[in-house]
Design a protein around this motif. Structure first.
Motif, PDB file in Angstrom:
ATOM      1  N   ASP A  90       0.852  -1.197   0.000  1.00  0.00           N
ATOM      2  CA  ASP A  90       0.000   0.000   0.000  1.00  0.00           C
ATOM      3  C   ASP A  90       0.890   1.250   0.000  1.00  0.00           C
ATOM      4  N   THR A  91       1.511   1.510  -1.151  1.00  0.00           N
ATOM      5  CA  THR A  91       2.527   2.578  -1.220  1.00  0.00           C
ATOM      6  C   THR A  91       1.944   3.960  -0.971  1.00  0.00           C
ATOM      7  N   VAL A  97      -5.177  -1.985  -1.060  1.00  0.00           N
ATOM      8  CA  VAL A  97      -4.240  -2.282  -2.142  1.00  0.00           C
ATOM      9  C   VAL A  97      -5.025  -2.483  -3.428  1.00  0.00           C
ATOM     10  N   ASP A 101      -1.149  -1.507  -7.465  1.00  0.00           N
ATOM     11  CA  ASP A 101      -0.172  -1.663  -6.375  1.00  0.00           C
ATOM     12  C   ASP A 101       0.347  -3.101  -6.362  1.00  0.00           C
TER      13      ASP A 101
END
Length: 207
Positions: A90-91, A97, A101
C-alpha cells in the motif's frame, strides 16, 4: 483457424473491458501497466482475473490480505507479517491495495533487478517509513517471519533465535555504527555478503 482465434481474442477483450467497468475500482489501462511493469498484457489479464476472483471490489483491505496469508501458512501465525507486507504494498498509505499496487510489487519481486528487489525489501523493513531501518524494525519483521513459518518449520528454534539473527545482520549492515541502517548501507551489505543475500531470498520466497 485465424477467424476463430480473432473472435476468441475479441470476446476475451470485451469480457475484460466489461469486467473492468463493473468493479468498484477500475485499474489503469493494461497498456499503461504493461509499460510500467515486467509483465506482458496477457499475463496482466490473467493476474487481473485472479485478483478479481479474490477481491471482487477491485481492492484488498488488510483483513482480506491477512486471511489470504493465513491460508498459505496454516501452521504458523501470519497476521503480523501480512500486516507489514500489506503496508509495503500500500505505497500510497490509503488502507487498501489496488490491482496496480499489487502488480507493481509483484513485478519487482518476481522480475526486478537485484537492486530493485533490495530497495523494495528495504522499504518493507522500514516500518515507520522514515528512510532508515533501526534494530527494532528489523526485529519486528524477522520475528513476524519466524511466527508465520510456525513451529512445524522450525521445531528446534529457541525463543531468542530471531534476536540472534538480527544482531548478526544489524552489526554487518550498520557500517558507521550509528544505530540505524541507511538504504546505501543496506544495498552495500546485501550485495557484498552472500549469507545476508541468501536469507533475504528466503524471506522473499514467503512473499
Amino acid at each position: 483457424d485465424i477467424a476463430w482465434w480473432y473472435y476468441q481474442y475479441q470476446r476475451d477483450k470485451i469480457e475484460d473491458e466489461l469486467e473492468m467497468t463493473m468493479v468498484c475500482h477500475r485499474p489503469e489501462g493494461l497498456e499503461q501497466l504493461e509499460a510500467q511493469t515486467n509483465f506482458t498484457k496477457r499475463e496482466l489479464q490473467v493476474l487481473y482475473r485472479g485478483f478479481k476472483n479474490e477481491c471482487p471490489s477491485g481492492v484488498v483491505n488488510e483483513e482480506t490480505f491477512k486471511q489470504i496469508y493465513a491460508q498459505f501458512f496454516p501452521h504458523g501465525d501470519a497476521s503480523m507479517y501480512a500486516h507489514y507486507l500489506f503496508h509495503a504494498f500500500d505505497t500510497t498509505q490509503t488502507g487498501s491495495v489496488k490491482f496496480e499496487d499489487f502488480v507493481t510489487a509483484l513485478s519487482i519481486l518476481l522480475r526486478g533487478t537485484v537492486h530493485e528487489k533490495l530497495r523494495w525489501t528495504f522499504n518493507l523493513y522500514d516500518i515507520n517509513k522514515d528512510g532508515y531501518i533501526n534494530k527494532e524494525e528489523m526485529m519486528d519483521i524477522v520475528k513476524a517471519i519466524y511466527d508465520m513459518m510456525g513451529k512445524y518449520t522450525y521445531p528446534v528454534l529457541r525463543e531468542d533465535t530471531p534476536r540472534q539473527h538480527v544482531d548478526v545482520f544489524f552489526q554487518k549492515m550498520d557500517k558507521n555504527k550509528d544505530g540505524i541502517v541507511t538504504l546505501d548501507e543496506f544495498l552495500e551489505s546485501c550485495q557484498e555478503d552472500d549469507n545476508i543475500m541468501r536469507s533475504l531470498q528466503l524471506f522473499q520466497n514467503v512473499m
